[in-house]
Scaffold this motif. Structure first.
Motif, mmCIF file in Angstrom:
data_model
loop_
_atom_site.group_PDB
_atom_site.id
_atom_site.type_symbol
_atom_site.label_atom_id
_atom_site.label_comp_id
_atom_site.label_asym_id
_atom_site.label_seq_id
_atom_site.Cartn_x
_atom_site.Cartn_y
_atom_site.Cartn_z
ATOM 1 N N ALA A 43 0.130 8.496 2.090
ATOM 2 C CA ALA A 43 1.406 7.803 2.325
ATOM 3 C C ALA A 43 1.865 8.009 3.759
ATOM 4 O O ALA A 43 2.381 7.073 4.387
ATOM 5 N N LEU A 44 1.664 9.199 4.302
ATOM 6 C CA LEU A 44 2.065 9.477 5.679
ATOM 7 C C LEU A 44 1.288 8.602 6.659
ATOM 8 O O LEU A 44 1.860 8.051 7.602
ATOM 9 N N GLN B 141 0.824 -1.206 0.000
ATOM 10 C CA GLN B 141 0.000 0.000 0.000
ATOM 11 C C GLN B 141 0.863 1.263 0.000
ATOM 12 O O GLN B 141 0.612 2.206 -0.762
ATOM 13 N N LEU B 142 1.905 1.283 0.829
ATOM 14 C CA LEU B 142 2.787 2.445 0.896
ATOM 15 C C LEU B 142 3.524 2.655 -0.424
ATOM 16 O O LEU B 142 3.644 3.779 -0.910
ATOM 17 N N ILE C 157 8.823 10.668 7.014
ATOM 18 C CA ILE C 157 9.476 11.981 6.906
ATOM 19 C C ILE C 157 9.356 12.520 5.488
ATOM 20 O O ILE C 157 9.012 13.685 5.271
ATOM 21 N N LEU C 158 9.610 11.662 4.507
ATOM 22 C CA LEU C 158 9.505 12.081 3.107
ATOM 23 C C LEU C 158 8.081 12.511 2.773
ATOM 24 O O LEU C 158 7.870 13.549 2.142
ATOM 25 N N ALA C 159 7.093 11.739 3.213
ATOM 26 C CA ALA C 159 5.696 12.075 2.932
ATOM 27 C C ALA C 159 5.303 13.391 3.602
ATOM 28 O O ALA C 159 4.627 14.232 2.994
ATOM 29 N N ALA C 160 5.738 13.590 4.844
ATOM 30 C CA ALA C 160 5.427 14.836 5.554
ATOM 31 C C ALA C 160 6.072 16.036 4.859
ATOM 32 O O ALA C 160 5.442 17.099 4.719
ATOM 33 N N SER D 146 1.546 4.017 10.338
ATOM 34 C CA SER D 146 1.019 2.762 10.876
ATOM 35 C C SER D 146 2.020 1.628 10.708
ATOM 36 O O SER D 146 1.996 0.653 11.446
ATOM 37 N N ARG D 147 2.900 1.769 9.762
ATOM 38 C CA ARG D 147 3.928 0.775 9.487
ATOM 39 C C ARG D 147 5.210 1.054 10.279
ATOM 40 O O ARG D 147 6.118 0.246 10.299
#
Length: 138
Positions: free
Chosen positions: A103-104, A33-34, A117-120, A109-110
């Protein structure tokens, strides 16, 4: 009145039975999913890069590529060609912001710190791109 079932059920409900289809763990499902969310974010980033090339977008695309490849077991994601997108840049930034948010959530959750950090960071970048340019008009 009804004929009894004569064949074995395809939905095994008894504990301890083995099935013929593979099962994935929760972590594997979250990885898939990510990788999907980050891959979609990479595609939108490539569209933005085609519309308005920038070093920051190039860096973000490379970092996204590394994370997607890591999550997919080393398989490099397919990248968009350099053709310009017909989509409105505002709509692309909105889509990228939403994808980074998804993605965040999955990365959190993972417990994947690097992806979180990248998604944020990408959420911040695209949120900043969506803010009105008040200082530029003064």
């Amino acid at each position: 009145m009804y004929e009894p079932i004569r064949t074995k059920s395809v939905h095994s409900t008894m504990a301890g039975t083995t099935s013929d289809f593979p099962h994935r763990s929760r972590e594997e499902e979250l990885d898939i999913q990510l990788a999907g969310h980050l891959g979609a974010l990479l595609a939108v980033t490539d569209e933005l890069r085609a519309a308005a090339p920038s070093e920051d977008l190039d860096t973000a695309a490379e970092r996204l590529t590394v994370q997607v490849a890591r999550l997919r077991g080393g398989v490099t994601p397919v990248r968009m060609s350099a053709a310009a997108s017909d989509d409105d840049p505002v709509a692309l930034h909105q889509r990228a912001h939403a994808l980074a948010g998804r993605a965040l959530v999955v990365a959190a959750s993972r417990a994947d710190t690097a992806a979180a950090i990248l998604a944020a960071e990408q959420m911040d970048v695209h949120a900043a791109a969506l803010e009105p340019r008040e200082l530029a008009s003064r």
